[in-house]
Design a protein around this motif. Structure first.
Motif, short mmCIF file in Angstrom:
data_model
loop_
_atom_site.label_atom_id
_atom_site.label_comp_id
_atom_site.label_asym_id
_atom_site.label_seq_id
_atom_site.Cartn_x
_atom_site.Cartn_y
_atom_site.Cartn_z
N VAL A 121 0.83 -1.20 0.00
CA VAL A 121 0.00 0.00 0.00
C VAL A 121 0.87 1.26 0.00
CG1 VAL A 121 -1.73 1.31 1.27
CG2 VAL A 121 -1.95 -1.18 1.06
N ARG A 122 1.93 1.26 0.77
CA ARG A 122 2.81 2.43 0.76
C ARG A 122 3.41 2.65 -0.64
NH1 ARG A 122 3.69 4.57 5.58
NH2 ARG A 122 3.09 3.35 7.40
N TYR A 123 3.69 1.58 -1.33
CA TYR A 123 4.29 1.68 -2.66
C TYR A 123 3.34 2.32 -3.66
CZ TYR A 123 7.30 0.12 -6.54
OH TYR A 123 8.13 0.06 -7.63
N LEU A 124 2.03 2.29 -3.37
CA LEU A 124 1.07 2.89 -4.29
C LEU A 124 1.29 4.39 -4.43
CD1 LEU A 124 -2.26 1.06 -3.36
CD2 LEU A 124 -0.51 0.44 -5.04
N GLY A 125 1.81 5.01 -3.39
CA GLY A 125 2.14 6.42 -3.50
C GLY A 125 3.12 6.69 -4.63
N ASP A 126 4.08 5.77 -4.80
CA ASP A 126 5.05 5.91 -5.89
C ASP A 126 4.38 5.79 -7.25
OD1 ASP A 126 7.07 6.22 -4.05
OD2 ASP A 126 7.67 4.12 -4.08
N TYR A 127 3.38 4.89 -7.36
CA TYR A 127 2.66 4.76 -8.63
C TYR A 127 2.01 6.07 -9.02
CZ TYR A 127 2.92 -0.16 -9.93
OH TYR A 127 3.34 -1.36 -10.39
N PHE A 128 1.31 6.69 -8.08
CA PHE A 128 0.60 7.93 -8.41
C PHE A 128 1.57 9.09 -8.63
CE2 PHE A 128 -2.94 5.45 -6.91
CZ PHE A 128 -3.98 5.85 -7.75
N TYR A 130 4.52 8.73 -9.95
CA TYR A 130 5.10 8.47 -11.26
C TYR A 130 4.20 9.00 -12.37
CZ TYR A 130 6.95 5.78 -15.24
OH TYR A 130 7.46 5.40 -16.46
N TYR A 131 2.91 8.66 -12.32
CA TYR A 131 2.00 9.10 -13.38
C TYR A 131 1.62 10.57 -13.25
CZ TYR A 131 1.90 4.44 -15.23
OH TYR A 131 2.29 3.26 -15.80
N ALA A 132 1.71 11.11 -12.03
CA ALA A 132 1.54 12.56 -11.89
C ALA A 132 2.64 13.28 -12.65
CB ALA A 132 1.58 12.93 -10.41
N GLY A 133 3.86 12.76 -12.57
CA GLY A 133 4.97 13.35 -13.31
C GLY A 133 4.89 13.12 -14.79
N ALA A 180 -4.12 5.19 -11.80
CA ALA A 180 -3.10 6.24 -11.87
C ALA A 180 -2.89 6.74 -13.30
CB ALA A 180 -1.80 5.76 -11.25
N PRO A 181 -2.63 5.88 -14.29
CA PRO A 181 -2.48 6.39 -15.65
C PRO A 181 -3.77 6.95 -16.24
CG PRO A 181 -2.39 3.99 -15.65
CD PRO A 181 -2.34 4.42 -14.23
N ALA A 182 -4.91 6.37 -15.86
CA ALA A 182 -6.19 6.87 -16.38
C ALA A 182 -6.43 8.31 -15.93
CB ALA A 182 -7.33 5.97 -15.93
N LEU A 183 -6.24 8.59 -14.64
CA LEU A 183 -6.45 9.94 -14.14
C LEU A 183 -5.42 10.91 -14.70
CD1 LEU A 183 -7.38 9.38 -10.37
CD2 LEU A 183 -8.86 9.46 -12.37
N ALA A 184 -4.17 10.46 -14.82
CA ALA A 184 -3.14 11.32 -15.39
C ALA A 184 -3.47 11.69 -16.83
CB ALA A 184 -1.78 10.63 -15.32
N ALA A 185 -4.09 10.77 -17.56
CA ALA A 185 -4.46 11.02 -18.96
C ALA A 185 -5.63 11.99 -19.08
CB ALA A 185 -4.80 9.70 -19.64
N GLY A 186 -6.39 12.16 -18.00
CA GLY A 186 -7.55 13.04 -18.04
C GLY A 186 -8.87 12.31 -18.05
N CYS A 187 -8.83 10.98 -17.90
CA CYS A 187 -10.06 10.19 -17.83
C CYS A 187 -10.63 10.24 -16.42
CB CYS A 187 -9.79 8.74 -18.21
SG CYS A 187 -9.27 8.50 -19.92
#
Length: 507
Positions: A121-128, A130-133, A180-187
C-alpha cells in the motif's frame, strides 16, 4: 429503507456474526446507500467472521456512477496536464499517510500477510507520483507529410469514462495500476471491485476526495458481477475497460466490449514456468521457487506454479525445497512473522482442494503438503503443496489453480525446457535460474511470456510494463506507455494553400 444482508456468493444468505461497518457505494464524492437498499456481509478469511457490510448495487447505481463520472470528465479532462499532476501528487501523499489503515482493511478483507500488504500500500504512492509526473510529458508530434500546402500534427485526448474491474487478491494495487495512468491522462473512472474485497476501495475513494480529487472523477460501485459488472461493461457511457481477473470473466468482458466497440486492457491468468538449470545457485533458486508459488498463498497471477527442473538436479532441488518450506509459519496474517496466510475466499479454498485431489487421480505424486489446516483460525488454510512426477499434459499443470500448489516437471536441456515452458495456453511470466549468459539469452529469446525473471521472481515496478501473451491478456500496465491506453490520437491538418485544389480528387 431497510437493509438486507446476503452472502457475497449469493448462495445461502448466511452470516457469521455482527458486522461492525456498513459501506455504501461511493458516487459523486460521497458514500450513498445502494438503490436496492440491500447489503451483503464480507468476511475476514482468518476468523471466518463478518466484519463489514457492503452495498449490493444494481444497474441503477451503475447509471448514477457513470453519469457522475461523465459530468466530472468535462472539467477534469480540460485541466492542464500539469494541474492534474499536482492534484495526483496530493492524492499520492494522502495514500501514504493513510497506508496503515488501508492495509489493515485490505488484510481483513482478503487475508494477505500484513508484512506484504503494508509495504504494498505504501508503494502505491510511488505509482501515483510516477504518473503525476508523466501527465504533462505525453508529447504530440508534428508530422512531416508528403503533401504540399499542409501542416499536420497530432494531439492526444483522454478517452472518457473508464471502467476498472479488479479481483480480490490485491485490490488496491491492481486498481492503482489502472487508475493512476487513467487519471493522469484526463479520464474519469468507475471502479467495480470484487464483492469479496470492496471495503478498501470505498476508503480509497474517500481519501481521494479529501485530497482534492473532484467529485465524480472516482466513483465506486460494489456488488455482484452479473448485477453491476455486466451493466458497467455494457454501459454506453463507458469508453474503455481495464480488467484484472480470471480468463473466463476476461473473455466475457472482451466480447461485451466488442459489441460496444470499446477498447480494453485485460490482465488475465497464468500458469508460469519457473525453470531451474543444473548450473543454478540452488539456495537462491529455492528461494525464488518459494516466492513464485507459496508467497501470498499462491494467489498471484504470475505465480510460478510449474517448476521445471533439469533431470540431473531434480531430486536435490525437491529435497531442498521441502526442507525450506517445512519451516514456514502458517497462521494469522496480522502477525508480522507469519509466512503463509489463509486462502482469501471459501469458494477458492474449495477449488484448490479439488485440484489437489485431481492431481492425485491424474497420477502425480504428492511429495509434500496437500492438507487443509482446519485447526487454524477459520480453517481456511492449505499447506504448501508439492507434486512431483507431473506430466505437462495433466490438468494440474495446464489449468490455473491460484493457490499454493506446485507442479514439478522434469526436462533434459534448453530446447526441452523451452518446449515445455511454452506448451501452455498462457504467457504471463516465466523464471530462469542459471549462471550462464549464453543459456539465459537462448531461453529468454524463445519463451513466450510478457515478463521473464532471471535469477529472481515476482518483482513489479511502476516503471516496467506488465502483461501477458496468448490467453494471459491484452495490453500492458505500468511503465511510460500505459498512459496511452487511456488516450485517443487526433490528427489535425492545417492548409496553407491560398486556393483549394481540385475538390474531386483526394489530396
Amino acid at each position: 429503507m431497510s437493509a438486507t444482508v446476503n452472502s457475497p456468493t449469493g448462495v445461502d444468505g448466511a452470516t457469521h456474526g455482527a458486522a461492525s461497518r456498513q459501506y455504501g457505494a461511493y458516487i459523486d464524492g460521497r458514500e450513498e446507500a445502494p438503490a436496492s437498499g440491500e447489503y451483503f456481509a464480507t468476511q475476514d478469511p482468518f476468523t471466518g467472521k463478518d466484519w463489514a457490510q457492503i452495498a449490493r448495487c444494481t444497474s441503477a447505481d451503475v447509471d448514477a456512477a457513470v453519469a457522475s463520472s461523465k459530468e466530472a470528465f468535462a472539467s477534469w479532462s480540460r485541466l492542464r496536464p500539469s494541474q492534474r499532476g499536482k492534484v495526483l501528487r496530493k492524492f499520492a501523499d494522502a495514500i501514504v499517510a493513510n497506508a496503515d489503515r488501508l492495509a489493515e482493511i485490505e488484510r481483513r478483507d482478503n487475508g494477505k500477510l500484513a508484512a506484504e500488504v503494508n509495504a504494498q500500500v505504501r508503494y502505491l504512492g510511488d505509482y501515483f507520483h510516477y504518473y503525476a509526473g508523466l501527465a504533462d510529458k505525453v508529447q504530440s508530434a508534428v508530422i512531416p507529410t508528403d503533401k504540399d500546402g499542409v501542416f499536420a500534427y497530432t494531439v492526444f485526448e483522454p478517452k472518457g469514462v473508464v471502467a476498472i474491474i479488479t479481483p480480490w487478491n490485491s485490490p488496491l494495487t491492481l486498481t492503482s495500476w489502472k487508475l493512476a495512468p487513467a487519471l493522469a491522462a484526463g479520464c474519469t473512472a468507475v471502479i467495480k471491485p470484487s464483492e469479496f474485497t470492496s471495503a478498501s476501495m470505498i476508503e480509497l475513494a474517500a481519501i481521494a476526495t479529501d485530497a482534492g480529487i473532484p467529485p465524480g472523477v472516482i466513483n465506486v460501485i460494489t456488488g455482484l458481477g452479473q448485477e453491476v459488472g455486466e451493466p458497467l461493461v455494457a454501459h454506453p457511457g463507458v469508453a474503455h475497460i481495464g480488467f484484472t481477473g480470471g480468463e473466463v470473466a476476461g473473455q466475457k468482458i472482451y466480447e461485451a466490449a466488442a459489441r460496444g466497440l470499446k477498447t480494453v486492457t485485460l490482465e488475465l491468468g497464468g500458469k508460469s514456468p519457473n525453470i531451474v538449470f543444473d548450473d543454478a545457485d540452488l539456495d537462491q533458486a529455492v528461494k525464488g521457487i518459494v516466492s513464485g508459488i507459496f508467497a501470498a498463498t499462491g494467489q498471484t497471477c504470475q505465480a510460478g506454479s510449474r517448476l521445471l527442473v533439469q533431470d540431473s538436479i531434480h531430486d536435490e532441488v525437491v529435497r531442498r525445497l521441502i526442507d525450506f518450506i517445512s519451516d514456514a509459519k502458517i497462521g494469522d496474517p496480522a502477525d508480522l512473522t507469519t509466512q503463509i496466510g489463509p486462502v482469501a475466499t471459501k469458494p477458492q479454498f474449495d477449488k484448490i482442494m479439488s485440484y489437489i485431489e485431481l492431481a492425485k487421480q491424474e497420477g502425480a505424486t504428492l511429495a509434500y503438503g496437500g492438507k487443509a489446516r482446519s485447526e487454524i483460525g477459520s480453517g481456511q488454510f492449505i499447506e504448501p503443496t508439492i507434486f512431483t512426477g507431473v506430466e505437462n499434459s495433466m490438468r494440474v499443470a495446464q489449468e490455473e489453480i491460484f493457490g499454493p500448489v506446485l507442479s514439478v516437471i522434469r526436462f533434459t536441456d534448453e530446447e526441452d525446457a523451452v518446449r515445455i515452458g511454452n506448451d501452455i495456453a498462457y504467457g504471463l511470466a516465466a523464471g530462469v535460474w542459471t549462471q550462464s549468459l549464453k543459456r539465459t539469452m537462448y531461453v529468454t529469446d524463445r519463451l513466450k511470456a510478457g515478463t521473464i525473471y532471471v535469477n529472481n521472481y515476482r518483482a513489479t515496478s511502476f516503471t516496467s510494463p506488465f502483461g501477458g501473451f496468448k490467453r494471459s491478456g491484452i495490453g500492458r500496465e505500468s511503465g511510460p506507455d500505459a498512459i496511452k491506453d487511456y488516450l485517443d490520437v487526433k490528427t489535425v491538418w492545417l492548409s496553407s494553400d491560398l486556393d483549394v485544389p481540385n475538390p474531386f480528387i483526394r489530396r
